[in-house]
Design a protein around this motif. Structure first.
Motif, PDB file in Angstrom:
ATOM      1  N   LEU A   1       0.808  -1.224   0.000  1.00  0.00           N
ATOM      2  CA  LEU A   1       0.000   0.000   0.000  1.00  0.00           C
ATOM      3  C   LEU A   1       0.836   1.267   0.000  1.00  0.00           C
ATOM      4  CD1 LEU A   1      -2.715  -1.097   2.617  1.00  0.00           C
ATOM      5  CD2 LEU A   1      -2.973  -0.971   0.127  1.00  0.00           C
ATOM      6  N   GLY A   2       2.127   1.141   0.282  1.00  0.00           N
ATOM      7  CA  GLY A   2       2.975   2.331   0.358  1.00  0.00           C
ATOM      8  C   GLY A   2       2.666   3.178   1.566  1.00  0.00           C
ATOM      9  N   ALA A   3       2.387   2.540   2.704  1.00  0.00           N
ATOM     10  CA  ALA A   3       2.000   3.251   3.921  1.00  0.00           C
ATOM     11  C   ALA A   3       2.776   2.677   5.106  1.00  0.00           C
ATOM     12  CB  ALA A   3       0.507   3.134   4.161  1.00  0.00           C
ATOM     13  N   PRO A   4       3.898   3.297   5.484  1.00  0.00           N
ATOM     14  CA  PRO A   4       4.694   2.791   6.618  1.00  0.00           C
ATOM     15  C   PRO A   4       3.926   2.874   7.933  1.00  0.00           C
ATOM     16  CG  PRO A   4       5.913   4.413   5.310  1.00  0.00           C
ATOM     17  CD  PRO A   4       4.488   4.472   4.861  1.00  0.00           C
ATOM     18  N   VAL A   5       4.437   2.160   8.957  1.00  0.00           N
ATOM     19  CA  VAL A   5       3.837   2.245  10.291  1.00  0.00           C
ATOM     20  C   VAL A   5       3.982   3.675  10.786  1.00  0.00           C
ATOM     21  CG1 VAL A   5       3.857   1.366  12.643  1.00  0.00           C
ATOM     22  CG2 VAL A   5       4.450  -0.153  10.745  1.00  0.00           C
ATOM     23  N   PRO A   6       2.893   4.317  11.201  1.00  0.00           N
ATOM     24  CA  PRO A   6       2.972   5.738  11.567  1.00  0.00           C
ATOM     25  C   PRO A   6       3.514   5.980  12.968  1.00  0.00           C
ATOM     26  CG  PRO A   6       0.720   4.956  11.774  1.00  0.00           C
ATOM     27  CD  PRO A   6       1.508   3.821  11.211  1.00  0.00           C
ATOM     28  N   GLY A   7       4.230   7.116  13.139  1.00  0.00           N
ATOM     29  CA  GLY A   7       4.608   7.715  14.413  1.00  0.00           C
ATOM     30  C   GLY A   7       5.058   6.768  15.494  1.00  0.00           C
ATOM     31  N   GLU A   8       4.462   6.975  16.680  1.00  0.00           N
ATOM     32  CA  GLU A   8       4.854   6.215  17.861  1.00  0.00           C
ATOM     33  C   GLU A   8       4.525   4.733  17.744  1.00  0.00           C
ATOM     34  OE1 GLU A   8       3.120   8.121  21.199  1.00  0.00           O
ATOM     35  OE2 GLU A   8       4.497   9.810  21.166  1.00  0.00           O
ATOM     36  N   LYS A   9       3.608   4.398  16.856  1.00  0.00           N
ATOM     37  CA  LYS A   9       3.297   2.981  16.679  1.00  0.00           C
ATOM     38  C   LYS A   9       4.516   2.211  16.179  1.00  0.00           C
ATOM     39  CE  LYS A   9      -1.684   3.158  15.776  1.00  0.00           C
ATOM     40  NZ  LYS A   9      -2.744   2.804  14.818  1.00  0.00           N
ATOM     41  N   ALA A  10       5.356   2.885  15.383  1.00  0.00           N
ATOM     42  CA  ALA A  10       6.524   2.213  14.827  1.00  0.00           C
ATOM     43  C   ALA A  10       7.434   1.710  15.942  1.00  0.00           C
ATOM     44  CB  ALA A  10       7.275   3.154  13.897  1.00  0.00           C
ATOM     45  N   ALA A  11       7.674   2.552  16.962  1.00  0.00           N
ATOM     46  CA  ALA A  11       8.539   2.144  18.065  1.00  0.00           C
ATOM     47  C   ALA A  11       7.900   1.020  18.873  1.00  0.00           C
ATOM     48  CB  ALA A  11       8.827   3.352  18.963  1.00  0.00           C
ATOM     49  N   LYS A  12       6.590   1.115  19.099  1.00  0.00           N
ATOM     50  CA  LYS A  12       5.894   0.072  19.856  1.00  0.00           C
ATOM     51  C   LYS A  12       5.955  -1.256  19.120  1.00  0.00           C
ATOM     52  CE  LYS A  12       1.399  -0.079  19.727  1.00  0.00           C
ATOM     53  NZ  LYS A  12      -0.038   0.228  19.915  1.00  0.00           N
ATOM     54  N   HIS A  13       5.699  -1.230  17.825  1.00  0.00           N
ATOM     55  CA  HIS A  13       5.730  -2.453  17.040  1.00  0.00           C
ATOM     56  C   HIS A  13       7.131  -3.048  17.000  1.00  0.00           C
ATOM     57  CE1 HIS A  13       1.746  -2.082  14.611  1.00  0.00           C
ATOM     58  NE2 HIS A  13       1.619  -1.562  15.822  1.00  0.00           N
ATOM     59  N   ALA A  14       8.127  -2.185  16.911  1.00  0.00           N
ATOM     60  CA  ALA A  14       9.508  -2.680  16.879  1.00  0.00           C
ATOM     61  C   ALA A  14       9.862  -3.402  18.174  1.00  0.00           C
ATOM     62  CB  ALA A  14      10.470  -1.525  16.622  1.00  0.00           C
ATOM     63  N   ARG A  15       9.445  -2.848  19.318  1.00  0.00           N
ATOM     64  CA  ARG A  15       9.740  -3.490  20.613  1.00  0.00           C
ATOM     65  C   ARG A  15       9.029  -4.842  20.708  1.00  0.00           C
ATOM     66  NH1 ARG A  15       8.849   1.865  22.438  1.00  0.00           N
ATOM     67  NH2 ARG A  15       6.723   1.310  23.069  1.00  0.00           N
ATOM     68  N   ALA A  16       7.743  -4.884  20.301  1.00  0.00           N
ATOM     69  CA  ALA A  16       6.996  -6.137  20.374  1.00  0.00           C
ATOM     70  C   ALA A  16       7.580  -7.176  19.428  1.00  0.00           C
ATOM     71  CB  ALA A  16       5.522  -5.887  20.037  1.00  0.00           C
ATOM     72  N   LEU A  17       7.986  -6.730  18.258  1.00  0.00           N
ATOM     73  CA  LEU A  17       8.550  -7.658  17.277  1.00  0.00           C
ATOM     74  C   LEU A  17       9.874  -8.240  17.772  1.00  0.00           C
ATOM     75  CD1 LEU A  17       8.280  -8.931  14.488  1.00  0.00           C
ATOM     76  CD2 LEU A  17       9.363  -6.911  13.508  1.00  0.00           C
ATOM     77  N   ALA A  18      10.690  -7.413  18.407  1.00  0.00           N
ATOM     78  CA  ALA A  18      11.963  -7.897  18.949  1.00  0.00           C
ATOM     79  C   ALA A  18      11.720  -8.946  20.031  1.00  0.00           C
ATOM     80  CB  ALA A  18      12.770  -6.722  19.497  1.00  0.00           C
ATOM     81  N   ALA A  19      10.687  -8.720  20.857  1.00  0.00           N
ATOM     82  CA  ALA A  19      10.381  -9.684  21.911  1.00  0.00           C
ATOM     83  C   ALA A  19       9.917 -11.012  21.312  1.00  0.00           C
ATOM     84  CB  ALA A  19       9.304  -9.108  22.834  1.00  0.00           C
ATOM     85  N   VAL A  20       9.130 -10.946  20.247  1.00  0.00           N
ATOM     86  CA  VAL A  20       8.664 -12.167  19.589  1.00  0.00           C
ATOM     87  C   VAL A  20       9.849 -12.941  19.002  1.00  0.00           C
ATOM     88  CG1 VAL A  20       7.339 -13.040  17.614  1.00  0.00           C
ATOM     89  CG2 VAL A  20       6.363 -11.282  19.101  1.00  0.00           C
TER      90      VAL A  20
END
Length: 862
Positions: A807-826
């Motif tokens: 879609l050409g739509a990156p993860v927005p704003g603060e969600k990007a940091a939250k998703h990165a932390r959760a993904l690293a934990a997974v």
């Protein structure tokens, strides 16, 4: 001594003798159940119209009907009725007898009765007249639909045969059927707990509009980038519902939507009316014939004519023209001949009966016979019933005055109905001519005060319009009139409570607007017609965006913009380009949207259209935020705000404040957004703009959430959700639910967060909003990580990443940091090899598969 019986008591016993419930009788009489109850309780007398319908519903012989009407109206005593109920009268208990009655022995309390079954939702129009002579057909249609393998039933017959009326009667009967119904054995009723809905297809000019028409009927709000057809399939996927699709014959070149509905929606059933079968797999066909008619020579039987429903229908409709009309030995032969001449076709009978106020039955029969002979000898390629119907219409046409003929043929330019004012403005039809056509059963008036032609009448009269050479002139006036309507409404400048009224006005005239667009955007049109088309699409751009009808808007805008345009129309061309960019934005075609916006700004600046320039910069900012170009979005919205401020447009400034709050929020500067949002709150309260208030509450809720004011965040989000629910703004509801999910997530409430996310996800799928769907899938992945469900989280994060790239739509704003932390934990929890394998699988998931995985019951792993 015989006890006196009131009319209400008599009516109740007659009803029970016929094994009719109050609900069933109310249906036959086209009134409310409360009205029947009051009549049976002697709280009110029936009106003459209801009394006439009661006479037919209660099967009162024609010879006794005049006396029945006088009894019903209180002019004669009940004892004068010859037809008496077979049930014994209920003897009232005198006061002294009641005192001597033995006291009943105490019994155990009866169990509390379960709640009565809920009546399914429906939009079935209430019948305005009693259905005569179709009881067998109604039962047969119901019995066919009750069969599990009958999911598509087409009622086939020529125009005017009563296909629509039969379909509605069968649908009403199914809606009212319940396990408690005494006639359930004779009429097995399938259950449709999700509703029975009627969709009129006659006004549609192309099969492409079928999906939007169904969506509008079901109350869906098309939004996002999804195709209307896919949104409809998503909504109906598990619904136990009956759709009544009326008059589909002109759309048979493409009925793939019906095939897809049957393939993907396994609990859905379709009841279709058409002049020809659909030729689809699994189709059942019900061939509708004319009403029973007396054979030649049976007129001498006199009263025996009343057993033929065609005769009954003629008499009933004739009595609406002349209240004292009755079947007699003198007119019986002529009535029977009329019914034979039209082969029992209901519309033909009704049109013929409309003339009894002017002609005798013998004269009507003579006119029809002469014309029918002519058509039989010269129109052999037409079906017999079409010849009969044409005979009725030609007869009616010849008896019309010149003004009435001109009025009727000009009224055929309308699609989807018209008002009295529009009839005068477009077709030059006077009020007296309009009412005269209504009296002759050639024009119908709805309860809402709109007028329409029966489709068959419209087609015949349209032939006359073409022969008169008036098609193009009247179409030009029609298009210009609806252009004036659209430009007068001007949704860009309507705010507050007036917004919904303006939207509803355009929705009501949707089919007329489409007809005007089809004429004015046709290839080869002259410059004046093309100008009408360009101005019309410019005026309707905001309507299509508000409705989420991006595909349709794109079609009309592109067609209008493809035609040559005069220099004087440059302002409208600029606005149309902006509107086209908005439709493309909704469809996720961001690059094409930017191209349209750039062209619009160039044209608008050259034409001095400052408002259009400001509006277009605001729309540009939208797309840039989706693409995470926050610097470009900031520049665009500031340009927009300053231009709106210079113009003194407070609403435009408020829009800019929303966008500035979005951009600041994406940058983590939530505290800075509060002054703009508080200013908007004051403005929209002043304007009484509930839509604006809803959006502002949601912005405030999100800002409060990210600065840690959780109580205020919950209050604002709930206020916004409540307003969106009130206004039926499903896009706003989806956003509010997703925000509440994030709020619960931030407070460690994984279960509540997931509940909100799933509700939001389901709305996103229903709306066809791919970006919103992908966004919530990422949030569900975060919740899965909170619940130690690492495999599900890995799959969902992978699907989100793949679809955001598409879609050409990156993860927005603060969600990007939250998703990165959760993904690293997974990744840590699973180990690199397992994570990589799950990631590969997740990236191959379709959006539907990823959505299904997100909605599966949560699994917690310790």
């Amino acid at each position: 001594m015989e006890l006196e019986v009131s009319f209400g008591a008599w009516l109740q016993r007659r009803r029970k003798a016929l094994d009719l419930t109050q609900e069933a009788l109310a249906q036959r009489v086209a009134c409310s159940v409360a009205t029947i109850r009051k009549i049976e309780a002697d709280e009110r007398r029936p009106s003459r119209a209801i009394a006439e319908l009661l006479a037919h519903a209660l099967e009162i012989p024609a010879a006794e009907q005049p006396r029945f009407l006088r009894v019903a109206r209180g002019e004669l005593r009940v004892e004068r009725l010859a037809t008496v109920p077979t049930l014994l009268p209920a003897v009232p208990i005198a006061a002294d007898l009641r005192q001597s009655e033995p006291t009943p022995a105490p019994v155990a309390p009866a169990p509390i009765a379960s709640s009565p079954p809920q009546v399914p939702p429906s939009n079935l129009p209430a019948p305005t007249t009693a259905l005569i002579g179709r009881a067998t057909e109604v039962a047969e249609v119901g019995q066919l639909l009750a069969q599990s393998d009958c999911r598509l039933l087409t009622i086939v017959g020529p125009g005017g045969m009563g296909k629509t009326r039969l379909a509605l009667a069968a649908a009403q009967r199914l809606l009212a059927a319940s396990p408690q119904d005494k006639r359930a054995a004779a009429f097995p009723a399938p259950q449709f707990p999700d509703g029975i809905y009627f969709v009129a297809l006659a006004p549609l000019s192309a099969a492409a509009f079928m999906a939007p028409a169904l969506a509008n009927t079901l109350g869906l709000a098309p939004a996002g980038s999804g195709e209307p057809q896919q949104q409809l399939l998503n909504h109906l996927h598990t619904k136990q519902m009956l759709l009544v699709l009326d008059n589909i014959e002109h759309l048979l070149d493409d009925v793939t939507l019906l095939s897809k509905l049957l393939q993907h929606c396994h609990a859905l059933k379709l009841l279709v009316t058409s002049r020809e079968r659909l030729n689809l797999q699994g189709e059942w066909v019900f061939d509708l014939q004319g009403l029973p008619i007396p054979a030649a020579g049976q007129e001498a039987a006199g009263g025996q004519l009343t057993v033929y429903s065609a005769v009954t229908l003629f008499v009933e409709r004739a009595q609406r023209q002349r209240y004292d009309f009755a079947l007699t030995a003198q007119n019986g032969e002529a009535i029977a001949q009329i019914c034979r001449l039209v082969n029992g076709m209901p519309l033909g009978i009704e049109l013929a009966a409309a003339w009894v106020y002017l002609l005798s039955c013998q004269e009507i029969a003579q006119e029809l016979a002469q014309n029918l002979d002519f058509l039989t000898s010269t129109q052999r390629d037409l079906p017999a019933r079409h010849r009969s119907l044409r005979a009725v219409f030609d007869h009616s046409w010849r008896l019309l005055a010149a003004e009435e003929r001109q009025a009727l043929q000009r009224l055929t330019v309308f699609q989807g109905g018209f008002t009295r004012d529009l009839a005068q403005q477009v077709a030059g039809v006077s009020l007296s001519a309009l009412f005269s056509l209504i009296a002759k059963s050639l024009v119908r008036r709805s309860a809402e005060g709109r007028y329409d032609l029966h489709e068959v009448v419209r087609q015949f009269a349209a032939e006359q319009l073409e022969q008169a050479g008036e098609v193009e002139p009247i179409a030009r006036v029609h298009a210009a009139t609806f252009l004036a309507l659209a430009e007068a409404i001007d949704l860009r400048r309507v705010h507050g409570p007036a917004t919904e009224a303006a939207m509803q006005r355009l929705r009501t005239e949707r089919d007329n607007l489409r007809a005007a667009l089809a004429w004015s955007t046709r290839q080869g049109q002259d410059m004046a017609a093309a100008e009408i088309g360009l101005r019309l699409v410019a005026a309707l751009g905001q309507f299509w965006s508000n409705e989420g009808e991006y595909q349709e808007g794109r079609q009309w805008l592109a067609a209008a913009l493809a035609l040559p345009a005069a220099p004087a129309t440059m302002p409208q061309r600029a606005l149309a380009l902006t509107s086209l960019g908005m439709q493309l934005e909704g469809l996720g075609e961001f690059a094409n949207a930017h191209h349209c916006f750039a062209q619009s700004i160039t044209l608008a600046q050259a034409a001095g259209e400052e408002w259009t320039v400001a509006w277009t910069h605001y729309q540009r900012a939208h797309v840039l935020v989706y693409q995470q170009d926050l610097t470009g979005a900031q520049a665009a919205v500031e340009e927009s705000r300053e231009r709106f401020r210079t113009l003194g447009d407070r609403w435009g400034v408020a829009l800019s404040h929303w966008m500035m709050a979005d951009i600041a929020g994406e940058q983590g500067q939530h505290q800075a957004t509060l002054p703009w949002l508080e200013e908007n709150l004051t403005l929209f309260k002043t304007l009484q703009d509930e839509g604006g208030l809803a959006v502002t509450y949601l912005h405030l809720g999100n800002a409060a959430m990210y600065i840690g004011e959780f109580a205020r965040a919950a209050e604002m989000l709930q206020l916004g959700l409540a307003l969106c629910q009130k206004l039926k703004r499903k896009g706003g509801m989806r956003w509010a639910l997703a925000s509440l999910g994030i709020l619960m997530q931030m407070q460690g409430e994984a279960e509540q967060a997931r509940t909100y996310f799933i509700a939001s996800l389901q709305l996103g799928v229903e709306l066809g909003d791919k970006l919103a769907t992908v966004d919530v899938i990422g949030e569900v992945a975060c919740v899965a990580q909170m619940r130690n469900d690492a495999p599900r989280a890995a799959h969902l994060f992978a699907a989100e990443t793949a679809w955001r790239a598409t879609l050409g739509a990156p993860v927005p704003g603060e969600k990007a940091a939250k998703h990165a932390r959760a993904l690293a934990a997974v990744r840590t929890d699973l180990g690199e090899d397992v994570f990589a394998a799950l990631w590969r699988v997740g990236q191959e998931l379709t959006l539907e598969q990823a959505t299904a995985l997100a909605c599966e019951p949560a699994q917690s792993r310790a």
